[in-house]
Design an enzyme around this catalytic site. Structure first.
Site, PDB file in Angstrom:
ATOM      1  N   HIS A  78      59.963  25.211 -43.252  1.00 31.94           N
ATOM      2  CA  HIS A  78      58.826  24.285 -43.165  1.00 31.94           C
ATOM      3  C   HIS A  78      58.244  24.361 -41.759  1.00 31.94           C
ATOM      4  O   HIS A  78      58.978  24.351 -40.765  1.00 31.94           O
ATOM      5  CB  HIS A  78      59.302  22.878 -43.499  1.00 31.94           C
ATOM      6  CG  HIS A  78      58.329  21.829 -43.103  1.00 31.94           C
ATOM      7  ND1 HIS A  78      56.995  21.896 -43.450  1.00 31.94           N
ATOM      8  CD2 HIS A  78      58.469  20.689 -42.368  1.00 31.94           C
ATOM      9  CE1 HIS A  78      56.362  20.844 -42.946  1.00 31.94           C
ATOM     10  NE2 HIS A  78      57.235  20.105 -42.288  1.00 31.94           N
TER      11      HIS A  78
ATOM     12  N   ASN B 165      51.089  21.453 -39.188  1.00 33.03           N
ATOM     13  CA  ASN B 165      52.114  21.058 -40.158  1.00 33.03           C
ATOM     14  C   ASN B 165      51.398  20.557 -41.409  1.00 33.03           C
ATOM     15  O   ASN B 165      50.760  19.503 -41.379  1.00 33.03           O
ATOM     16  CB  ASN B 165      52.985  19.962 -39.532  1.00 33.03           C
ATOM     17  CG  ASN B 165      54.036  19.423 -40.483  1.00 33.03           C
ATOM     18  OD1 ASN B 165      53.967  19.633 -41.699  1.00 33.03           O
ATOM     19  ND2 ASN B 165      54.997  18.696 -39.944  1.00 33.03           N
TER      20      ASN B 165
ATOM     21  N   CYS C   2      57.760  17.077 -47.093  1.00 29.94           N
ATOM     22  CA  CYS C   2      57.680  18.466 -46.625  1.00 29.94           C
ATOM     23  C   CYS C   2      58.676  19.388 -47.335  1.00 29.94           C
ATOM     24  O   CYS C   2      58.575  20.609 -47.231  1.00 29.94           O
ATOM     25  CB  CYS C   2      57.892  18.528 -45.125  1.00 29.94           C
ATOM     26  SG  CYS C   2      56.859  17.377 -44.219  1.00 29.94           S
TER      27      CYS C   2
HETATM   28  O1  UT7 Z   1      57.295  17.620 -41.073  1.00 33.34           O
HETATM   29  C1  UT7 Z   1      58.254  16.658 -40.754  1.00 33.34           C
HETATM   30  C2  UT7 Z   1      57.759  15.867 -39.593  1.00 33.34           C
HETATM   31  N1  UT7 Z   1      57.829  16.690 -38.426  1.00 33.34           N
HETATM   32  C3  UT7 Z   1      58.252  16.230 -37.280  1.00 33.34           C
HETATM   33  O2  UT7 Z   1      58.602  15.095 -37.113  1.00 33.34           O
HETATM   34  C4  UT7 Z   1      58.318  17.165 -36.171  1.00 33.34           C
HETATM   35  C5  UT7 Z   1      59.538  16.913 -35.332  1.00 33.34           C
HETATM   36  N2  UT7 Z   1      59.259  16.421 -33.984  1.00 33.34           N
HETATM   37  C6  UT7 Z   1      58.457  17.080 -33.132  1.00 33.34           C
HETATM   38  O3  UT7 Z   1      57.865  18.078 -33.446  1.00 33.34           O
HETATM   39  C7  UT7 Z   1      58.382  16.565 -31.708  1.00 33.34           C
HETATM   40  O4  UT7 Z   1      59.286  15.489 -31.541  1.00 33.34           O
HETATM   41  C8  UT7 Z   1      56.965  16.077 -31.320  1.00 33.34           C
HETATM   42  C9  UT7 Z   1      56.039  17.275 -31.166  1.00 33.34           C
HETATM   43  C10 UT7 Z   1      56.421  15.116 -32.361  1.00 33.34           C
HETATM   44  C11 UT7 Z   1      57.008  15.369 -29.974  1.00 33.34           C
HETATM   45  O5  UT7 Z   1      57.534  16.252 -28.992  1.00 33.34           O
HETATM   46  P1  UT7 Z   1      58.696  15.776 -28.023  1.00 33.34           P
HETATM   47  O6  UT7 Z   1      58.996  16.901 -27.130  1.00 33.34           O
HETATM   48  O7  UT7 Z   1      59.812  15.233 -28.863  1.00 33.34           O
HETATM   49  O8  UT7 Z   1      57.978  14.634 -27.179  1.00 33.34           O
HETATM   50  P2  UT7 Z   1      58.331  13.071 -27.054  1.00 33.34           P
HETATM   51  O9  UT7 Z   1      57.847  12.331 -28.251  1.00 33.34           O
HETATM   52  O10 UT7 Z   1      59.752  12.904 -26.617  1.00 33.34           O
HETATM   53  O11 UT7 Z   1      57.406  12.666 -25.823  1.00 33.34           O
HETATM   54  C12 UT7 Z   1      57.609  13.201 -24.503  1.00 33.34           C
HETATM   55  C13 UT7 Z   1      56.504  12.669 -23.609  1.00 33.34           C
HETATM   56  C14 UT7 Z   1      56.335  11.139 -23.680  1.00 33.34           C
HETATM   57  O12 UT7 Z   1      55.924  10.707 -22.403  1.00 33.34           O
HETATM   58  P3  UT7 Z   1      56.956   9.993 -21.402  1.00 33.34           P
HETATM   59  O13 UT7 Z   1      57.470   8.774 -22.137  1.00 33.34           O
HETATM   60  O14 UT7 Z   1      58.048  11.001 -21.143  1.00 33.34           O
HETATM   61  O15 UT7 Z   1      56.115   9.687 -20.211  1.00 33.34           O
HETATM   62  C15 UT7 Z   1      55.209  10.956 -24.656  1.00 33.34           C
HETATM   63  O16 UT7 Z   1      54.498   9.752 -24.447  1.00 33.34           O
HETATM   64  O17 UT7 Z   1      55.242  13.192 -24.029  1.00 33.34           O
HETATM   65  C16 UT7 Z   1      54.335  12.142 -24.344  1.00 33.34           C
HETATM   66  N3  UT7 Z   1      53.522  12.578 -25.486  1.00 33.34           N
HETATM   67  C17 UT7 Z   1      52.379  13.250 -25.345  1.00 33.34           C
HETATM   68  N4  UT7 Z   1      51.698  13.641 -24.266  1.00 33.34           N
HETATM   69  C18 UT7 Z   1      50.539  14.329 -24.481  1.00 33.34           C
HETATM   70  C19 UT7 Z   1      53.814  12.427 -26.801  1.00 33.34           C
HETATM   71  N5  UT7 Z   1      52.849  12.995 -27.529  1.00 33.34           N
HETATM   72  C20 UT7 Z   1      51.943  13.517 -26.656  1.00 33.34           C
HETATM   73  C21 UT7 Z   1      50.749  14.221 -26.811  1.00 33.34           C
HETATM   74  N6  UT7 Z   1      50.076  14.610 -25.703  1.00 33.34           N
HETATM   75  N7  UT7 Z   1      50.245  14.545 -28.025  1.00 33.34           N
END
Ligand code: UT7
Length: 312
Positions: A238, A268, A114
């Protein structure tokens, strides 16, 4: 040696197929409200079978050259920033050059994920300043939909396809950079595509890294350009997550700047996200000639690169 380099035009390719959050596969077990609240994304573009990293690059770059009134035969160098070529070898840059009609251009790919477009822009400016090229095409292009695990809701909701391009030429006044770049290979497992596999992402770890590291990189890029964040007209990070973008803008104190939000209907698009946002903001008038824009790429590797440019 010439004294400076500048961008003379942007071009873009956005695949026509729009995939809204409600159109994602039901097997992902996600929903529009979660995606919008956690990422800001409402929809993304997904390339069709007739759209490739190379074809999207050639379309975006061709539009940028046409916009600048430059004959493709005059292009000396084509830099393709991508991490989603379907082939390990060959890279795509030579095919982009041929598709453009840049018959005598050197060409190579840059895989800094990225951050790739910012690396490419800096390399293009250096080549122009050193006199090894007079006209350089820099493209960020991705077809990440090929590399998604469409059963993994932690990653499949985020990414989209597309290409953005910039043409770089000599200028009496420097208006690209200097670049502030870096890497940390100890974080290589946070985002990867293993051989024969699909994209893995430790989203929360990348999120923490981004929200704690980007502010300092952004401030150093401004200092390198001899300005303060308050002097910025545009902030174009980005497009990884609207929450990361908003947190960066707030911590940076770029109080007079318009902040890119292309992620909302583009997702993204990795190396393509910054030039796509710039192309759109230039076309719709939010970016005006002479504006100073901070570009800030970061991603797999980890790699990062920030630089201030002047909008053409
Ligand atoms: O370009 C470089 C790469 N970019 C990135 O890596 C982006 C950086 N990271 C992010 O944008 C965020 O971390 C994400 C959008 C990927 C994830 O958001 P988050 O707020 O960090 O969520 P999380 O992974 O901590 O998950 C929170 C909860 C979990 O459930 P529990 O364990 O709390 O019950 C996940 O299982 O949300 C759940 N979850 C979802 N639920 C519905 C994770 N993904 C989803 C989903 N839909 N798509």
């Amino acid at each position: 040696m010439t004294s400076g380099a500048r961008i003379v035009a942007f071009g873009e390719h956005r695949p026509p197929r729009v995939v809204g959050n409600d159109d994602l596969p039901a097997a992902l077990g996600t929903d529009d409200a979660w995606i919008q609240s956690r990422t800001g994304i409402r929809s993304r573009r997904i390339a069709g079978p007739d759209e490739s990293v190379v074809s999207m690059s050639a379309d975006a770059a061709g539009k940028a050259l046409a916009g600048a009134g430059i004959d493709p035969a005059d292009v000396d160098l084509v830099l393709l920033a991508t991490c989603s070529m379907p082939t390990q070898v060959p890279g795509g840059a030579a095919q982009v050059a041929s598709a453009l009609g840049a018959r005598s251009a050197g060409a190579f790919d840059i895989n800094a994920a990225c951050a790739g477009f910012c690396y490419g822009l800096s390399a293009a400016a250096d080549a122009v300043r050193a006199g090894t090229a007079r006209t350089v095409v820099v493209v960020g292009s991705e077809k990440l939909s090929d590399w998604m695990d469409w059963t993994d809701r932690r990653s499949a909701i985020l990414f989209g396809d597309g290409a953005g391009a910039a043409v770089v030429q000599a200028a009496s006044k420097p208006s690209i950079g200097p670049v502030v770049w870096g890497s940390d290979g100890t974080l290589s497992s946070l985002i990867d595509i293993p051989a024969g596999g699909k994209l893995n992402l430790d989203g929360p770890a990348v999120f923490r890294w981004a929200t704690t590291s980007l502010g300092d990189i952004a401030r150093r890029a401004c200092t390198a350009a001899g300005i303060t964040p308050a002097d910025l007209d545009l902030v174009v990070p980005h497009q990884a997550n609207l929450r990361i973008i908003t947190a960066l803008a707030r911590s940076l104190g770029a109080t007079n700047a318009v902040v890119a939000d292309d992620i909302v209907d583009t997702g993204n698009t990795s190396a393509a996200s910054i030039p796509l946002a710039l192309a759109r903001m230039t076309a719709d008038g939010r970016a005006r000639p002479g504006d100073r824009a901070l570009l800030l790429g970061f991603g797999a590797g980890m790699t990062w690169a920030g630089l201030v440019i002047e909008v053409p």
